[in-house]
Design a protein around this motif. Structure first.
Motif, PDB file in Angstrom:
ATOM      1  N   UNK A  94       4.594   4.897  10.301  1.00  0.00           N
ATOM      2  CA  UNK A  94       6.022   4.881  10.001  1.00  0.00           C
ATOM      3  C   UNK A  94       6.597   3.656  10.699  1.00  0.00           C
ATOM      4  N   UNK A  95       7.098   2.698   9.916  1.00  0.00           N
ATOM      5  CA  UNK A  95       7.633   1.465  10.476  1.00  0.00           C
ATOM      6  C   UNK A  95       9.128   1.377  10.195  1.00  0.00           C
ATOM      7  N   UNK A  96       9.920   1.048  11.205  1.00  0.00           N
ATOM      8  CA  UNK A  96      11.349   0.848  10.965  1.00  0.00           C
ATOM      9  C   UNK A  96      11.562  -0.329  10.016  1.00  0.00           C
ATOM     10  N   UNK A  97      12.386  -0.141   9.018  1.00  0.00           N
ATOM     11  CA  UNK A  97      12.676  -1.225   8.078  1.00  0.00           C
ATOM     12  C   UNK A  97      13.916  -1.961   8.567  1.00  0.00           C
ATOM     13  N   UNK A  98      13.705  -2.777   9.599  1.00  0.00           N
ATOM     14  CA  UNK A  98      14.790  -3.560  10.217  1.00  0.00           C
ATOM     15  C   UNK A  98      14.297  -4.992  10.411  1.00  0.00           C
ATOM     16  N   UNK A  99      15.232  -5.927  10.489  1.00  0.00           N
ATOM     17  CA  UNK A  99      14.906  -7.352  10.607  1.00  0.00           C
ATOM     18  C   UNK A  99      14.009  -7.659  11.800  1.00  0.00           C
ATOM     19  N   UNK A 100      14.123  -6.885  12.869  1.00  0.00           N
ATOM     20  CA  UNK A 100      13.315  -7.118  14.066  1.00  0.00           C
ATOM     21  C   UNK A 100      11.820  -7.017  13.745  1.00  0.00           C
ATOM     22  N   UNK A 101      11.433  -6.135  12.829  1.00  0.00           N
ATOM     23  CA  UNK A 101      10.024  -5.918  12.511  1.00  0.00           C
ATOM     24  C   UNK A 101       9.625  -6.429  11.121  1.00  0.00           C
ATOM     25  N   UNK A 102      10.526  -6.363  10.161  1.00  0.00           N
ATOM     26  CA  UNK A 102      10.227  -6.832   8.807  1.00  0.00           C
ATOM     27  C   UNK A 102      10.659  -8.289   8.717  1.00  0.00           C
ATOM     28  N   UNK A 103       9.678  -9.170   8.661  1.00  0.00           N
ATOM     29  CA  UNK A 103       9.953 -10.608   8.703  1.00  0.00           C
ATOM     30  C   UNK A 103      10.162 -11.213   7.324  1.00  0.00           C
ATOM     31  N   UNK A 104       9.404 -10.737   6.323  1.00  0.00           N
ATOM     32  CA  UNK A 104       9.506 -11.305   4.981  1.00  0.00           C
ATOM     33  C   UNK A 104       9.084 -10.273   3.946  1.00  0.00           C
ATOM     34  N   UNK A 110      12.590   5.921   3.411  1.00  0.00           N
ATOM     35  CA  UNK A 110      13.574   6.995   3.545  1.00  0.00           C
ATOM     36  C   UNK A 110      14.552   6.649   4.648  1.00  0.00           C
ATOM     37  N   UNK A 111      15.684   7.325   4.584  1.00  0.00           N
ATOM     38  CA  UNK A 111      16.720   7.161   5.591  1.00  0.00           C
ATOM     39  C   UNK A 111      16.503   8.254   6.624  1.00  0.00           C
ATOM     40  N   UNK A 112      16.233   7.859   7.854  1.00  0.00           N
ATOM     41  CA  UNK A 112      15.945   8.847   8.901  1.00  0.00           C
ATOM     42  C   UNK A 112      17.211   9.369   9.576  1.00  0.00           C
ATOM     43  N   UNK A 113      18.358   8.975   9.080  1.00  0.00           N
ATOM     44  CA  UNK A 113      19.621   9.421   9.660  1.00  0.00           C
ATOM     45  C   UNK A 113      20.244   8.311  10.478  1.00  0.00           C
ATOM     46  N   UNK A 114      21.543   8.291  10.503  1.00  0.00           N
ATOM     47  CA  UNK A 114      22.252   7.286  11.281  1.00  0.00           C
ATOM     48  C   UNK A 114      22.084   5.878  10.739  1.00  0.00           C
ATOM     49  N   UNK A 115      21.715   5.754   9.457  1.00  0.00           N
ATOM     50  CA  UNK A 115      21.572   4.444   8.850  1.00  0.00           C
ATOM     51  C   UNK A 115      20.246   3.756   9.141  1.00  0.00           C
ATOM     52  N   UNK A 116      19.272   4.484   9.691  1.00  0.00           N
ATOM     53  CA  UNK A 116      17.969   3.905   9.997  1.00  0.00           C
ATOM     54  C   UNK A 116      16.996   4.133   8.846  1.00  0.00           C
ATOM     55  N   UNK A 117      16.496   3.039   8.267  1.00  0.00           N
ATOM     56  CA  UNK A 117      15.526   3.137   7.182  1.00  0.00           C
ATOM     57  C   UNK A 117      14.110   2.991   7.754  1.00  0.00           C
ATOM     58  N   UNK A 118      13.196   3.766   7.172  1.00  0.00           N
ATOM     59  CA  UNK A 118      11.816   3.788   7.639  1.00  0.00           C
ATOM     60  C   UNK A 118      10.899   3.654   6.431  1.00  0.00           C
ATOM     61  N   UNK A 119       9.809   2.864   6.572  1.00  0.00           N
ATOM     62  CA  UNK A 119       8.809   2.822   5.512  1.00  0.00           C
ATOM     63  C   UNK A 119       7.580   3.579   5.966  1.00  0.00           C
TER      64      UNK A 119
END
Length: 174
Positions: free
Chosen positions: A148-158, A124-133
């Protein structure tokens, strides 16, 4: 159409005006992309029904649409909270490193140490363009905790769709 062939892109929230227009809540990014599809499949009473989109436009902060065969407020209200979908083959081709959210649902989430954190329940989109799984426990999970994990390159590696896995840089104690 079966549910496996249709992917939900939004929903009808309510009627708009008295001539059968509907308010649309879009899951697409940008939200107006849902209007690019000339035919929508709307799920009502568990069945998908095809509707031609006659017109669509932004209205305030949302979208409205006029559908063929829906020409008064009562008919529009009968579609309240119905899902809007399209067949998978109509979805645009993505770049190699891009994924549709529906493709990620059910994938196992494993950290860099090989610890299974769970599987993706939703995004889902938590607002401000931040996606969360949302990651829920599954067979083999390190614990029974929902995360709840942020779906961003910093944490999602592959993301490995063929292998059914998402590798993350995430400590199970978080």
């Amino acid at each position: 159409m079966s549910d496996q062939n249709i992917h939900v892109l939004g929903k009808i929230s309510t009627a708009f005006g008295i001539k059968g227009w509907v308010k649309v809540y879009s899951y697409t990014d940008p939200m107006s992309n849902i209007l690019e599809y000339p035919i929508w499949y709307i799920r009502k009473d568990g069945q998908w029904k095809e509707f031609k989109v006659l017109q669509g436009k932004t209205q305030g902060k949302g979208l409205v649409a006029c559908l063929q065969g829906i020409n008064d407020r009562d008919l529009a209200l009968s579609l309240h909270q119905c899902d809007i979908g399209i067949p998978e083959e109509q979805l645009p081709e993505l770049d190699e490193d891009e994924h549709y959210w529906f493709q990620l649902i059910g994938l196992k989430v494993v950290n860099t140490e090989g610890v299974v954190l769970g599987q993706v329940k939703e995004l889902f989109d938590s607002g401000g363009g931040n996606q969360v799984m949302t990651v829920q426990p599954c067979e083999g999970s390190v614990d029974q905790q929902q995360r709840l994990l942020p779906f961003v390159d910093q944490y999602v590696l592959e993301v490995d769709l063929d292998g059914g896995m998402i590798q993350v840089d995430w400590d199970p104690d978080f």
